[in-house]
Design a protein around this motif. Structure first.
Motif, PDB file in Angstrom:
ATOM      1  N   PHE A 257       0.825  -1.297  -0.046  1.00 41.25           N
ATOM      2  CA  PHE A 257      -0.045  -0.085   0.010  1.00 41.25           C
ATOM      3  C   PHE A 257       0.831   1.020  -0.128  1.00 41.25           C
ATOM      4  CE2 PHE A 257      -2.304   3.477   2.279  1.00 41.25           C
ATOM      5  CZ  PHE A 257      -3.390   3.419   1.202  1.00 41.25           C
ATOM      6  N   ASP A 258       0.605   2.172  -1.033  1.00 37.69           N
ATOM      7  CA  ASP A 258       1.349   3.312  -0.904  1.00 37.69           C
ATOM      8  C   ASP A 258       0.228   4.629  -0.962  1.00 37.69           C
ATOM      9  OD1 ASP A 258       2.717   5.693  -1.372  1.00 37.69           O
ATOM     10  OD2 ASP A 258       3.734   5.006  -3.367  1.00 37.69           O
ATOM     11  N   PRO A 259      -0.049   5.123   0.292  1.00 39.78           N
ATOM     12  CA  PRO A 259      -0.718   6.300   0.542  1.00 39.78           C
ATOM     13  C   PRO A 259      -0.605   7.331  -0.894  1.00 39.78           C
ATOM     14  CG  PRO A 259       0.619   6.399   2.127  1.00 39.78           C
ATOM     15  CD  PRO A 259       0.890   5.180   1.487  1.00 39.78           C
ATOM     16  N   ALA A 260       0.540   7.586  -1.343  1.00 43.68           N
ATOM     17  CA  ALA A 260       0.478   8.568  -2.398  1.00 43.68           C
ATOM     18  C   ALA A 260      -0.360   8.068  -3.634  1.00 43.68           C
ATOM     19  CB  ALA A 260       2.035   8.824  -2.754  1.00 43.68           C
ATOM     20  N   GLU A 261      -0.686   7.057  -3.586  1.00 47.18           N
ATOM     21  CA  GLU A 261      -1.228   6.299  -5.050  1.00 47.18           C
ATOM     22  C   GLU A 261      -2.899   6.300  -4.584  1.00 47.18           C
ATOM     23  OE1 GLU A 261       0.600   2.847  -6.204  1.00 47.18           O
ATOM     24  OE2 GLU A 261       2.252   3.940  -7.261  1.00 47.18           O
ATOM     25  N   LEU A 262      -3.312   6.463  -3.485  1.00 45.59           N
ATOM     26  CA  LEU A 262      -4.716   6.501  -3.016  1.00 45.59           C
ATOM     27  C   LEU A 262      -5.630   7.198  -3.862  1.00 45.59           C
ATOM     28  CD1 LEU A 262      -6.753   5.220  -0.889  1.00 45.59           C
ATOM     29  CD2 LEU A 262      -6.438   7.370   0.190  1.00 45.59           C
ATOM     30  N   ARG A 263      -6.573   6.470  -4.416  1.00 45.48           N
ATOM     31  CA  ARG A 263      -7.324   7.092  -5.425  1.00 45.48           C
ATOM     32  C   ARG A 263      -9.058   6.924  -5.020  1.00 45.48           C
ATOM     33  NH1 ARG A 263      -9.900   3.780  -9.321  1.00 45.48           N
ATOM     34  NH2 ARG A 263      -8.681   1.632  -9.615  1.00 45.48           N
ATOM     35  N   ARG A 264      -9.317   5.718  -4.275  1.00 46.61           N
ATOM     36  CA  ARG A 264     -10.826   5.560  -4.099  1.00 46.61           C
ATOM     37  C   ARG A 264     -10.972   4.808  -2.845  1.00 46.61           C
ATOM     38  NH1 ARG A 264     -15.177   5.150  -7.285  1.00 46.61           N
ATOM     39  NH2 ARG A 264     -16.842   3.775  -7.323  1.00 46.61           N
ATOM     40  N   ILE A 265     -12.056   5.136  -2.063  1.00 49.80           N
ATOM     41  CA  ILE A 265     -12.695   4.752  -0.912  1.00 49.80           C
ATOM     42  C   ILE A 265     -13.888   4.199  -0.889  1.00 49.80           C
ATOM     43  CG2 ILE A 265     -13.116   5.519   1.292  1.00 49.80           C
ATOM     44  CD1 ILE A 265     -11.178   7.972   1.125  1.00 49.80           C
TER      45      ILE A 265
END
Length: 178
Positions: free
Chosen positions: A148-156
């Motif tokens: 998991f890379d939070p810089a790449e988070l896109r959807r929840i």
């Protein structure tokens, strides 16, 4: 109105005791959408509505989860607003109220290419407003070897999934925290 903070940890894979929040946070303006297993032939039914519950505006997911026909989920999901960098934060917190059932909080990143891949955390939706606080490391990778890379988070996403039950969960504010 009092609000409980429900802490999630990788070790507990769920909720811990109530503690006051002290970290800095930033609210996210999310536009929720509804998705069900009917996209793959399932027969679960549900809907997303906007509701005011105990004085809080919320996105509310209600419906019936059915495992018939290889189904088994209903969900609300939202893309992260453009320009938000989750890497500057320690995790996510969501204000929730529900019917005491177990739900999933799921994250997707730009590194995930298949719809079944995600980073997951299960939690119980309390019958009074509470805040689920989850650090990034409390999410388990599902069907991916990508870290998991939070810089790449896109959807929840918030899902009612995996077994037959009546779903009723509402999400108020969603924040990043540190």
């Amino acid at each position: 109105m009092t609000r409980r903070t429900l802490l999630a940890s990788a070790a507990a894979s769920g909720l811990a005791s109530s503690l006051p929040a002290a970290e800095t946070s930033a609210s996210l303006a999310l536009h929720w959408g509804y998705v069900a297993d009917t996209v793959m032939g399932g027969v679960s039914t549900g809907r997303l509505t906007r509701a005011r519950l105990s004085g809080t505006e919320a996105a509310r997911l209600t419906g019936e989860v059915s495992t018939a026909n290889n189904g088994g989920f209903i969900q609300i999901a939202a893309d992260l607003p453009e320009g938000v960098d989750a890497a500057a934060w320690s995790g996510i917190e969501i204000d929730v109220i529900g019917n005491g059932e177990i739900y999933d909080l799921r994250l997707r990143t730009t590194a995930l290419t298949r719809p079944w891949q995600s980073y997951r955390l299960s939690f119980e939706a309390p019958s009074a407003w509470g805040t689920l606080r989850a650090s990034w490391d409390s999410f388990a990778a599902h069907r991916t070897s990508a870290p998991f890379d939070p810089a790449e988070l896109r959807r929840i996403g918030v899902l009612a999934i995996g077994r037959e039950f009546r779903a009723d969960i509402a999400v108020g504010a969603v924040r990043l925290w540190r």
